[in-house]
Scaffold this motif. Sequence first.
Motif, PDB file in Angstrom:
ATOM      1  N   GLY A   1       9.252  -2.798  -3.717  1.00 21.86           N
ATOM      2  CA  GLY A   1       9.359  -2.322  -2.342  1.00 21.86           C
ATOM      3  C   GLY A   1      10.212  -3.221  -1.474  1.00 21.86           C
ATOM      4  O   GLY A   1      11.101  -2.745  -0.746  1.00 21.86           O
ATOM      5  N   VAL A   2       9.973  -4.531  -1.532  1.00 27.30           N
ATOM      6  CA  VAL A   2      10.781  -5.468  -0.752  1.00 27.30           C
ATOM      7  C   VAL A   2      12.230  -5.457  -1.244  1.00 27.30           C
ATOM      8  O   VAL A   2      13.177  -5.480  -0.441  1.00 27.30           O
ATOM      9  CB  VAL A   2      10.185  -6.890  -0.839  1.00 27.30           C
ATOM     10  N   GLY A   3      12.421  -5.400  -2.555  1.00 24.22           N
ATOM     11  CA  GLY A   3      13.783  -5.333  -3.094  1.00 24.22           C
ATOM     12  C   GLY A   3      14.536  -4.111  -2.613  1.00 24.22           C
ATOM     13  O   GLY A   3      15.722  -4.182  -2.292  1.00 24.22           O
ATOM     14  N   THR A   4      13.845  -2.984  -2.539  1.00 22.86           N
ATOM     15  CA  THR A   4      14.477  -1.759  -2.036  1.00 22.86           C
ATOM     16  C   THR A   4      14.941  -1.930  -0.603  1.00 22.86           C
ATOM     17  O   THR A   4      16.044  -1.501  -0.231  1.00 22.86           O
ATOM     18  CB  THR A   4      13.490  -0.587  -2.140  1.00 22.86           C
TER      19      THR A   4
ATOM     20  N   GLY B   1       2.677   3.593  -5.263  1.00 17.73           N
ATOM     21  CA  GLY B   1       3.979   4.128  -4.850  1.00 17.73           C
ATOM     22  C   GLY B   1       4.109   4.237  -3.351  1.00 17.73           C
ATOM     23  O   GLY B   1       5.190   4.014  -2.788  1.00 17.73           O
ATOM     24  N   SER B   2       3.018   4.589  -2.679  1.00 11.24           N
ATOM     25  CA  SER B   2       3.058   4.706  -1.224  1.00 11.24           C
ATOM     26  C   SER B   2       3.360   3.364  -0.579  1.00 11.24           C
ATOM     27  O   SER B   2       4.165   3.271   0.349  1.00 11.24           O
ATOM     28  CB  SER B   2       1.722   5.247  -0.718  1.00 11.24           C
ATOM     29  N   LEU B   3       2.717   2.288  -1.064  1.00 13.68           N
ATOM     30  CA  LEU B   3       2.949   0.963  -0.512  1.00 13.68           C
ATOM     31  C   LEU B   3       4.372   0.488  -0.772  1.00 13.68           C
ATOM     32  O   LEU B   3       5.008  -0.127   0.099  1.00 13.68           O
ATOM     33  CB  LEU B   3       1.947  -0.025  -1.115  1.00 13.68           C
ATOM     34  N   ALA B   4       4.898   0.788  -1.960  1.00 16.23           N
ATOM     35  CA  ALA B   4       6.271   0.394  -2.276  1.00 16.23           C
ATOM     36  C   ALA B   4       7.265   1.063  -1.334  1.00 16.23           C
ATOM     37  O   ALA B   4       8.174   0.418  -0.799  1.00 16.23           O
ATOM     38  CB  ALA B   4       6.596   0.748  -3.731  1.00 16.23           C
ATOM     39  N   THR B   5       7.108   2.367  -1.111  1.00 12.73           N
ATOM     40  CA  THR B   5       8.015   3.085  -0.223  1.00 12.73           C
ATOM     41  C   THR B   5       7.834   2.634   1.225  1.00 12.73           C
ATOM     42  O   THR B   5       8.803   2.560   1.993  1.00 12.73           O
ATOM     43  CB  THR B   5       7.774   4.601  -0.339  1.00 12.73           C
ATOM     44  N   ALA B   6       6.590   2.318   1.612  1.00  7.83           N
ATOM     45  CA  ALA B   6       6.352   1.840   2.972  1.00  7.83           C
ATOM     46  C   ALA B   6       7.037   0.499   3.206  1.00  7.83           C
ATOM     47  O   ALA B   6       7.665   0.281   4.244  1.00  7.83           O
ATOM     48  CB  ALA B   6       4.849   1.716   3.221  1.00  7.83           C
ATOM     49  N   LEU B   7       6.939  -0.410   2.239  1.00  4.10           N
ATOM     50  CA  LEU B   7       7.580  -1.713   2.387  1.00  4.10           C
ATOM     51  C   LEU B   7       9.099  -1.594   2.437  1.00  4.10           C
ATOM     52  O   LEU B   7       9.775  -2.431   3.029  1.00  4.10           O
ATOM     53  CB  LEU B   7       7.165  -2.643   1.246  1.00  4.10           C
ATOM     54  N   SER B   8       9.635  -0.550   1.824  1.00  5.93           N
ATOM     55  CA  SER B   8      11.087  -0.346   1.893  1.00  5.93           C
ATOM     56  C   SER B   8      11.543  -0.022   3.307  1.00  5.93           C
ATOM     57  O   SER B   8      12.739  -0.105   3.614  1.00  5.93           O
ATOM     58  CB  SER B   8      11.512   0.774   0.934  1.00  5.93           C
ATOM     59  N   CYS B   9      10.601   0.334   4.193  1.00  5.87           N
ATOM     60  CA  CYS B   9      10.903   0.549   5.609  1.00  5.87           C
ATOM     61  C   CYS B   9      10.419  -0.610   6.477  1.00  5.87           C
ATOM     62  O   CYS B   9      11.120  -1.055   7.385  1.00  5.87           O
ATOM     63  CB  CYS B   9      10.250   1.842   6.096  1.00  5.87           C
ATOM     64  N   LEU B  10       9.222  -1.103   6.199  1.00  8.74           N
ATOM     65  CA  LEU B  10       8.576  -2.064   7.087  1.00  8.74           C
ATOM     66  C   LEU B  10       9.138  -3.470   6.986  1.00  8.74           C
ATOM     67  O   LEU B  10       8.878  -4.295   7.870  1.00  8.74           O
ATOM     68  CB  LEU B  10       7.068  -2.101   6.786  1.00  8.74           C
ATOM     69  N   CYS B  11       9.897  -3.771   5.935  1.00 10.54           N
ATOM     70  CA  CYS B  11      10.415  -5.129   5.748  1.00 10.54           C
ATOM     71  C   CYS B  11      11.763  -5.367   6.421  1.00 10.54           C
ATOM     72  O   CYS B  11      12.389  -6.413   6.203  1.00 10.54           O
ATOM     73  CB  CYS B  11      10.533  -5.449   4.255  1.00 10.54           C
ATOM     74  N   SER B  12      12.229  -4.425   7.221  1.00 15.23           N
ATOM     75  CA  SER B  12      13.527  -4.596   7.874  1.00 15.23           C
ATOM     76  C   SER B  12      13.612  -5.846   8.750  1.00 15.23           C
ATOM     77  O   SER B  12      14.641  -6.527   8.747  1.00 15.23           O
ATOM     78  CB  SER B  12      13.873  -3.355   8.699  1.00 15.23           C
ATOM     79  N   PRO B  13      12.568  -6.205   9.532  1.00 18.54           N
ATOM     80  CA  PRO B  13      12.662  -7.468  10.290  1.00 18.54           C
ATOM     81  C   PRO B  13      12.881  -8.678   9.388  1.00 18.54           C
ATOM     82  O   PRO B  13      13.623  -9.595   9.749  1.00 18.54           O
ATOM     83  CB  PRO B  13      11.315  -7.535  11.012  1.00 18.54           C
ATOM     84  N   LEU B  14      12.253  -8.707   8.219  1.00 20.28           N
ATOM     85  CA  LEU B  14      12.465  -9.792   7.275  1.00 20.28           C
ATOM     86  C   LEU B  14      13.909  -9.829   6.785  1.00 20.28           C
ATOM     87  O   LEU B  14      14.521 -10.890   6.653  1.00 20.28           O
ATOM     88  CB  LEU B  14      11.508  -9.642   6.084  1.00 20.28           C
TER      89      LEU B  14
ATOM     90  N   MET C   1      18.710  -1.443   0.623  1.00 26.84           N
ATOM     91  CA  MET C   1      19.001  -0.304   1.491  1.00 26.84           C
ATOM     92  C   MET C   1      19.448  -0.752   2.882  1.00 26.84           C
ATOM     93  O   MET C   1      20.444  -0.251   3.417  1.00 26.84           O
ATOM     94  CB  MET C   1      17.757   0.580   1.581  1.00 26.84           C
ATOM     95  N   HIS C   2      18.700  -1.677   3.474  1.00 25.43           N
ATOM     96  CA  HIS C   2      18.998  -2.111   4.843  1.00 25.43           C
ATOM     97  C   HIS C   2      20.361  -2.792   4.926  1.00 25.43           C
ATOM     98  O   HIS C   2      21.191  -2.447   5.780  1.00 25.43           O
ATOM     99  CB  HIS C   2      17.900  -3.061   5.314  1.00 25.43           C
ATOM    100  N   SER C   3      20.619  -3.762   4.053  1.00 27.67           N
ATOM    101  CA  SER C   3      21.861  -4.542   4.151  1.00 27.67           C
ATOM    102  C   SER C   3      23.089  -3.721   3.806  1.00 27.67           C
ATOM    103  O   SER C   3      24.136  -3.859   4.436  1.00 27.67           O
ATOM    104  CB  SER C   3      21.766  -5.776   3.251  1.00 27.67           C
ATOM    105  N   SER C   4      22.989  -2.864   2.795  1.00 32.79           N
ATOM    106  CA  SER C   4      24.145  -2.039   2.447  1.00 32.79           C
ATOM    107  C   SER C   4      24.449  -1.025   3.549  1.00 32.79           C
ATOM    108  O   SER C   4      25.615  -0.780   3.880  1.00 32.79           O
ATOM    109  CB  SER C   4      23.904  -1.327   1.111  1.00 32.79           C
ATOM    110  N   SER C   5      23.415  -0.457   4.170  1.00 35.12           N
ATOM    111  CA  SER C   5      23.632   0.479   5.279  1.00 35.12           C
ATOM    112  C   SER C   5      24.228  -0.233   6.487  1.00 35.12           C
ATOM    113  O   SER C   5      25.118   0.307   7.166  1.00 35.12           O
ATOM    114  CB  SER C   5      22.312   1.148   5.669  1.00 35.12           C
ATOM    115  N   ALA C   6      23.741  -1.454   6.771  1.00 36.72           N
ATOM    116  CA  ALA C   6      24.293  -2.219   7.890  1.00 36.72           C
ATOM    117  C   ALA C   6      25.756  -2.571   7.650  1.00 36.72           C
ATOM    118  O   ALA C   6      26.563  -2.588   8.595  1.00 36.72           O
ATOM    119  CB  ALA C   6      23.471  -3.486   8.104  1.00 36.72           C
ATOM    120  N   LEU C   7      26.117  -2.833   6.413  1.00 35.79           N
ATOM    121  CA  LEU C   7      27.511  -3.129   6.093  1.00 35.79           C
ATOM    122  C   LEU C   7      28.403  -1.920   6.325  1.00 35.79           C
ATOM    123  O   LEU C   7      29.525  -2.033   6.834  1.00 35.79           O
ATOM    124  CB  LEU C   7      27.617  -3.607   4.643  1.00 35.79           C
ATOM    125  N   VAL C   8      27.900  -0.752   5.976  1.00 31.30           N
ATOM    126  CA  VAL C   8      28.659   0.480   6.247  1.00 31.30           C
ATOM    127  C   VAL C   8      28.832   0.668   7.753  1.00 31.30           C
ATOM    128  O   VAL C   8      29.904   1.073   8.224  1.00 31.30           O
ATOM    129  CB  VAL C   8      27.945   1.694   5.626  1.00 31.30           C
TER     130      VAL C   8
END
Length: 468
Positions: A114-117, A55-68, A121-128
Motif C-alpha cells: 500500500g505504501v509502495g503504491t 486489500g481494503s487497507l492496502a488501497t486506503a494507504l495508497s491514498c492516505l500516505c500522500s503527506p508522507l 502513484m503520487h510522485s509519478s502523477s506530480a511529475l506529469v
Amino acid sequence: MACCHLRCWWWRWVVTLAAFNMIFLSLGPQYNYSILYVSLQAEFHSGSAITGWIGSLATALSCLCSPLTVLLERKLSRRAVVSLGLVLFCAGLLTTSFVPAIGYAYLTFSVLAGVGTNLMMHSSSALVLEWFARKNFSRASAFISLGATCGMLVFSPVITASITHHGWRNALRILSGGILAAGLASSVFLTNPPTEDYAAAPDESPERKQELESMAPMKTDPEGGTNETDGGERRSKGHEANRKEETYIEVGGNTIAYPGILVLIKSTEVWLWSVSLVLAFIGWMFFNINFASFMEGLDFNSQQISSCIMVFASGEIVGKTLIGVVGDHLPFTHVYCLLVSYGFGTVFVGLLAIAKSYAAVVAVTFGSGFIRACLYGPLLTACAQLFQETFGADTIMTLGFVPPGVGILMSAPLSGALYDTTGDYVVGIVVIVAMFVCASATFVAILVRRRCRSRGGCGSTETQPVQL
C-alpha cells in the motif's frame, strides 16, 4: 529555446506514458485483490471481514500516505521516490507469498504494497503535473488515470491463470519479479522538465490564458493590499472575514493568501464533500474487494469471474475515455458527473441483488464500471471547481485523496462483517445502495447551499463552482 520547447512537447508524453505504466503496475494487482481474496480465504479459513480488509487497507494507504510522500520528496527526487515505492510494492507481493498466517499479510500486502503504491502513484502523477503545468494537464491526467483501469483489465486474467497453474504463492512471486523489471525500465523515463527554458517558453494559447485567469487565486500583501487576479469582487468580503486565519505562501515572488486550517475545518461544504466521498467509495470498493467472492456465491467458475472483472474494467475504461474526450465540452461542470455516479450507482449496484445469471451479471457489471468512471475520472477536477477559489492546491489534493482513502478503509470490514453475519451479500448490497442515496443527498446539499448563496440567501464566503 525553440528547440527545447519542441523537444518538451513530445518528451512530456513519454514521461506521461511512464507514469501511466507505474499506475498500471501498482494499482492493477491491488484492484484485482478480490481474486487473491478467494485463495487466501480458502487456505487460511479466515472470515470475510478479516480477509477483505487486507486489500481494503492496502488501497486506503495508497491514498492516505500522500503527506508522507510529500515529505519524502523534499529529500529525494521524484524518480527516486517512485523507484523506492516500486521496491516496496514488489517486496510486499514477494513477502506475502511466504506468510504462514493471514495476520502477516496485513504487514506485507497492506502496509508494504500500500505504501509502495502511494509512492509510485503520487510522485509519478506530480511529475506529469510539472511537465504539463502550462498546458493540457487535464488530458494527460485522464490518460494516466486509465492506468488503474487498464491494470485491472490486464491483471485479471494474468492473476487468474497464474493462480490456476502455479498456486497463489508462486503467482505472487512471478508477479513481483515481472513488475519490478517492467517498473525499473519505465522509471528511466521519469525525468524532470528543463525548468528554465521550458518555463520561459511562450504559451500563446488563448484557451490556456483564459484557463489560467479563471484558476488564479487572489494575490495579496500581508500588510493589507490586495490584487484580485480573478477580476471580481466575490472574494473581498470573505478575505476580510478570514484575515486572521489566512496562510501566506510565496509563489513566484507573489504572496498568495489562502484560508487557514480553522476555516477549512469550519467549512460546512468541506464536511459535506468529505462525507459524500466516504460513503461513495465504501460502495464502489465492493467491486475491488468482494466482487469475486460474490460471484463465487453464484457458482461462477474462475474463468467467468475473471471475465466479469474484465468487463467491469472495460466499462470503466470506456467511461474515463469518454470523459477525457468530451469533458471540456460538457454543458455543465464536472461537479455534476459525481452526482450522476451516485444516482446511477444506486441503480446498478441494486441490480446485483437480483442478478443471478451470468449474462445479467455481465450487463450490470459493464454499466457499473462505466458509472464508476463518472466518479473516479473527474474527481479532482470537480474538487477544484468547488473549492479552488477558496482554498489552495495542496488542500484540493488533500480533499481529493483523503476522504476516498477513509471510505476504502471502511469498505471491506463493513461488507465482510455483513456477509459473515448473514451468509450472503444481499444485505451488504442493500446497505451500499442506502449509502449511495445518502451520498447523493449530501452532495445535493452542497449544490443547494450554493444556489441559495447565488440568490443572496446566505452570507458564506465560499464561491460558486467554476469551469476549469
